[in-house]
Design a protein around this motif. Sequence first.
Motif, PDB file in Angstrom:
ATOM      1  N   PRO A   6       0.813  -1.229   0.000  1.00  0.00           N
ATOM      2  CA  PRO A   6       0.000   0.000   0.000  1.00  0.00           C
ATOM      3  C   PRO A   6       0.847   1.280   0.000  1.00  0.00           C
ATOM      4  O   PRO A   6       0.510   2.258  -0.676  1.00  0.00           O
ATOM      5  CB  PRO A   6      -0.809  -0.102   1.297  1.00  0.00           C
ATOM      6  CG  PRO A   6      -0.871  -1.543   1.600  1.00  0.00           C
ATOM      7  CD  PRO A   6       0.407  -2.125   1.110  1.00  0.00           C
ATOM      8  N   ILE A   7       1.969   1.240   0.744  1.00  0.00           N
ATOM      9  CA  ILE A   7       2.830   2.442   0.776  1.00  0.00           C
ATOM     10  C   ILE A   7       3.429   2.685  -0.607  1.00  0.00           C
ATOM     11  O   ILE A   7       3.442   3.816  -1.101  1.00  0.00           O
ATOM     12  CB  ILE A   7       3.945   2.282   1.847  1.00  0.00           C
ATOM     13  CG1 ILE A   7       3.322   2.327   3.236  1.00  0.00           C
ATOM     14  CG2 ILE A   7       4.989   3.397   1.715  1.00  0.00           C
ATOM     15  CD1 ILE A   7       4.256   1.919   4.344  1.00  0.00           C
ATOM     16  N   GLY A 206       0.696  23.387   6.690  1.00  0.00           N
ATOM     17  CA  GLY A 206       0.381  22.098   7.316  1.00  0.00           C
ATOM     18  C   GLY A 206      -0.099  21.097   6.283  1.00  0.00           C
ATOM     19  O   GLY A 206       0.304  19.932   6.287  1.00  0.00           O
ATOM     20  N   THR A 207      -0.951  21.566   5.370  1.00  0.00           N
ATOM     21  CA  THR A 207      -1.470  20.696   4.319  1.00  0.00           C
ATOM     22  C   THR A 207      -0.340  20.211   3.422  1.00  0.00           C
ATOM     23  O   THR A 207      -0.249  19.019   3.091  1.00  0.00           O
ATOM     24  CB  THR A 207      -2.505  21.462   3.456  1.00  0.00           C
ATOM     25  OG1 THR A 207      -3.510  21.971   4.329  1.00  0.00           O
ATOM     26  CG2 THR A 207      -3.145  20.577   2.413  1.00  0.00           C
ATOM     27  N   LEU A 208       0.528  21.137   3.048  1.00  0.00           N
ATOM     28  CA  LEU A 208       1.653  20.794   2.170  1.00  0.00           C
ATOM     29  C   LEU A 208       2.574  19.775   2.845  1.00  0.00           C
ATOM     30  O   LEU A 208       2.979  18.770   2.233  1.00  0.00           O
ATOM     31  CB  LEU A 208       2.427  22.060   1.799  1.00  0.00           C
ATOM     32  CG  LEU A 208       3.591  21.901   0.833  1.00  0.00           C
ATOM     33  CD1 LEU A 208       3.136  21.293  -0.480  1.00  0.00           C
ATOM     34  CD2 LEU A 208       4.256  23.251   0.565  1.00  0.00           C
ATOM     35  N   ARG A 213       4.510  14.291   3.211  1.00  0.00           N
ATOM     36  CA  ARG A 213       4.819  13.116   4.034  1.00  0.00           C
ATOM     37  C   ARG A 213       4.095  11.872   3.516  1.00  0.00           C
ATOM     38  O   ARG A 213       4.652  10.777   3.512  1.00  0.00           O
ATOM     39  CB  ARG A 213       4.409  13.367   5.494  1.00  0.00           C
ATOM     40  CG  ARG A 213       5.323  14.332   6.230  1.00  0.00           C
ATOM     41  CD  ARG A 213       4.790  14.610   7.630  1.00  0.00           C
ATOM     42  NE  ARG A 213       4.752  13.410   8.428  1.00  0.00           N
ATOM     43  CZ  ARG A 213       5.780  12.907   9.094  1.00  0.00           C
ATOM     44  NH1 ARG A 213       6.925  13.549   9.080  1.00  0.00           N
ATOM     45  NH2 ARG A 213       5.672  11.803   9.779  1.00  0.00           N
ATOM     46  N   ILE A 214       2.854  12.063   3.046  1.00  0.00           N
ATOM     47  CA  ILE A 214       2.088  10.915   2.539  1.00  0.00           C
ATOM     48  C   ILE A 214       2.628  10.483   1.176  1.00  0.00           C
ATOM     49  O   ILE A 214       2.875   9.306   0.935  1.00  0.00           O
ATOM     50  CB  ILE A 214       0.583  11.266   2.463  1.00  0.00           C
ATOM     51  CG1 ILE A 214       0.018  11.402   3.885  1.00  0.00           C
ATOM     52  CG2 ILE A 214      -0.200  10.195   1.702  1.00  0.00           C
ATOM     53  CD1 ILE A 214      -1.324  12.045   3.967  1.00  0.00           C
ATOM     54  N   VAL A 215       2.817  11.466   0.289  1.00  0.00           N
ATOM     55  CA  VAL A 215       3.286  11.140  -1.075  1.00  0.00           C
ATOM     56  C   VAL A 215       4.670  10.494  -1.037  1.00  0.00           C
ATOM     57  O   VAL A 215       4.964   9.580  -1.814  1.00  0.00           O
ATOM     58  CB  VAL A 215       3.287  12.416  -1.952  1.00  0.00           C
ATOM     59  CG1 VAL A 215       4.018  12.191  -3.261  1.00  0.00           C
ATOM     60  CG2 VAL A 215       1.854  12.840  -2.246  1.00  0.00           C
ATOM     61  N   GLY A 217       5.809   8.710   1.348  1.00  0.00           N
ATOM     62  CA  GLY A 217       5.770   7.466   2.119  1.00  0.00           C
ATOM     63  C   GLY A 217       6.331   7.587   3.526  1.00  0.00           C
ATOM     64  O   GLY A 217       6.605   6.576   4.172  1.00  0.00           O
ATOM     65  N   ILE A 218       6.501   8.821   4.025  1.00  0.00           N
ATOM     66  CA  ILE A 218       7.026   8.997   5.398  1.00  0.00           C
ATOM     67  C   ILE A 218       5.890   8.795   6.403  1.00  0.00           C
ATOM     68  O   ILE A 218       6.067   8.184   7.448  1.00  0.00           O
ATOM     69  CB  ILE A 218       7.642  10.410   5.580  1.00  0.00           C
ATOM     70  CG1 ILE A 218       8.723  10.647   4.540  1.00  0.00           C
ATOM     71  CG2 ILE A 218       8.190  10.600   6.988  1.00  0.00           C
ATOM     72  CD1 ILE A 218       9.146  12.104   4.418  1.00  0.00           C
ATOM     73  N   GLU A 219       4.732   9.312   6.066  1.00  0.00           N
ATOM     74  CA  GLU A 219       3.580   9.201   6.955  1.00  0.00           C
ATOM     75  C   GLU A 219       2.878   7.881   6.701  1.00  0.00           C
ATOM     76  O   GLU A 219       2.404   7.637   5.588  1.00  0.00           O
ATOM     77  CB  GLU A 219       2.617  10.378   6.706  1.00  0.00           C
ATOM     78  CG  GLU A 219       1.429  10.406   7.615  1.00  0.00           C
ATOM     79  CD  GLU A 219       1.816  10.503   9.074  1.00  0.00           C
ATOM     80  OE1 GLU A 219       2.324  11.553   9.474  1.00  0.00           O
ATOM     81  OE2 GLU A 219       1.610   9.529   9.821  1.00  0.00           O
ATOM     82  N   ARG A 220       2.839   7.015   7.709  1.00  0.00           N
ATOM     83  CA  ARG A 220       2.253   5.690   7.522  1.00  0.00           C
ATOM     84  C   ARG A 220       1.200   5.359   8.587  1.00  0.00           C
ATOM     85  O   ARG A 220       0.667   4.258   8.604  1.00  0.00           O
ATOM     86  CB  ARG A 220       3.342   4.622   7.599  1.00  0.00           C
ATOM     87  CG  ARG A 220       4.385   4.786   6.529  1.00  0.00           C
ATOM     88  CD  ARG A 220       5.603   3.979   6.810  1.00  0.00           C
ATOM     89  NE  ARG A 220       6.619   4.232   5.782  1.00  0.00           N
ATOM     90  CZ  ARG A 220       7.686   3.492   5.614  1.00  0.00           C
ATOM     91  NH1 ARG A 220       7.904   2.469   6.388  1.00  0.00           N
ATOM     92  NH2 ARG A 220       8.551   3.786   4.678  1.00  0.00           N
ATOM     93  N   SER A 221       0.935   6.329   9.456  1.00  0.00           N
ATOM     94  CA  SER A 221       0.079   6.000  10.594  1.00  0.00           C
ATOM     95  C   SER A 221      -1.366   5.750  10.188  1.00  0.00           C
ATOM     96  O   SER A 221      -2.147   5.213  10.972  1.00  0.00           O
ATOM     97  CB  SER A 221       0.146   7.098  11.655  1.00  0.00           C
ATOM     98  OG  SER A 221      -0.314   8.305  11.122  1.00  0.00           O
TER      99      SER A 221
END
Lengths: 225, 283
Positions: A6-7, A206-208, A213-215, A217-221
């Motif tokens: 998924p990541i 904050g949005t950026l 982070r999501i794009v 793959g750093i943010e995975r929570s």
Amino acid sequence: MKREIPILLTVLCGLAITWAFFSQAEVSKAVNAELLSWAIIFFSVAFLLGISNLVRISLKQISSGHPDRIYKVVLLISLLGYLGVGIAEIHGLIDPVATGTTDSAGQVVFNDSAYQDWIYFRIYLPLQATMFSLLAFYIASAAFRAFRARSFEALLLLMAGAIVMLGQVPLGDTLTFDLASRWQDFLMKYINAAGQRAIIMGAAFGTLATGLRIVLGIERSYLSE
Amino acid sequence: MLDVAGTAEYLNGLHEQLHPWIDTSKLPTLGCIIAYAAVMFWAQTRAKRGVHIPIRRIPGLDALDEAIGRSTEMGRPVLYVPGIDEIKEIQTLYSMMILRHVARKTAEYGTELIVPVKDSVVMAFAEEAVKQGCQDAGQPDAFIPDNVRYLSNEQFAYCAGVAGIMNREKPAANIMLGMFFAESLILAETGFASGAIQVAGTAKQHQLPFFVAACDYTIIGEEYFAVTAYLTRDPSLLGTIRAADVIKIIVIVSVIVGAVLATIYADAGPGDNWSTLFNRLFG
């Protein structure tokens, strides 16, 4: 692998869509359009998940004698009834001439006289308008509490609110010798606009940051482990 | 002197070379994003190396624990409303991350958590977030699938459904974090009338006044994107906050310098130089 795939998909899709934004290449636009088509299909399938959740919980509450069961019965009748009417009309099981009109090609054109549209325009929309109109009363009650001058900040809020309200109506302007509209203009153009822009800027950063982070793959929570 | 003609020629040449792979009119935006990403990685690396990044106290975020604690004491559920937008909205996705923390806390305290959702994809994410939060707390059995409820895809039907939950199930705490529109005040006022402690947060500036007026605590704008960093103190997330602060300082300085320059040049005419402008302003 349950987490890595998924990541990887998130990163690839995110980068493809970002590339489509910054590129004029035909291939990037085609990839973007294809991904959006997939997204529409996923959303449509997921809608069934929502309905199954709604029906499952409602049936469970009805069968267990929950105090809210009467609302659930109304909900299920509305859901299945409207769905049934829609399907029946589309497949011509209900006489379309009696309920709607047909165009030159013989296709049913739904309008206010069709059962489906009648339910929507005569029942659903008034109910929606009723909910929306509650806002007027809630604004009054919330303003009543917010404008109680219990602190210096609340006093400032009260004064600003009073000036803006007076400046909005001709009578207020006359009573204050045209001062209210000028002060209102100042408050809205400078104080209010500056505050709003600060909030917008902060939120945009904050949005950026979250998007990056999501794009990347750093943010995975948001994924399960 | 700036060679305007030369610069235009250079940009045209660059455009010809890069076209169609990069839209050169969007290069400044791309440059800013890359710069932001670079600052973010730098700040994250520093944070991971152990450099202390202070984060100011945010009462709204401290209130999350207080609200859950109050629900636990009263033996009543916590209601978490993740806004009404789809998962593609970054605020909704962020709300799912916060939901995981809230679910962990409620599972630790043994408190019921109700999550009504407006979108079926959000429902799938919310189920995962709550399930994961319960697992984080070491209480996987605390996950109740029926408490993540899909209500309706329509704004005011959803709003009526949530108001019904507030009135009938009487949650002791309402946590509203995400993207809200016209329904924000209806939800907040209904929650107030039901006597619940209310914590709301959104980056949608038009709905903030309603939350400020009707809720006990409000998380405003950028604070919303600091929630997970504040609650977990994860170095990577703290680095992101630091990066945003660094960029904000750069932007503020640019705005001030720009405003000063625009003010100075407002009166400038042909043939004016710095000296004449200075003399006209201060002489």
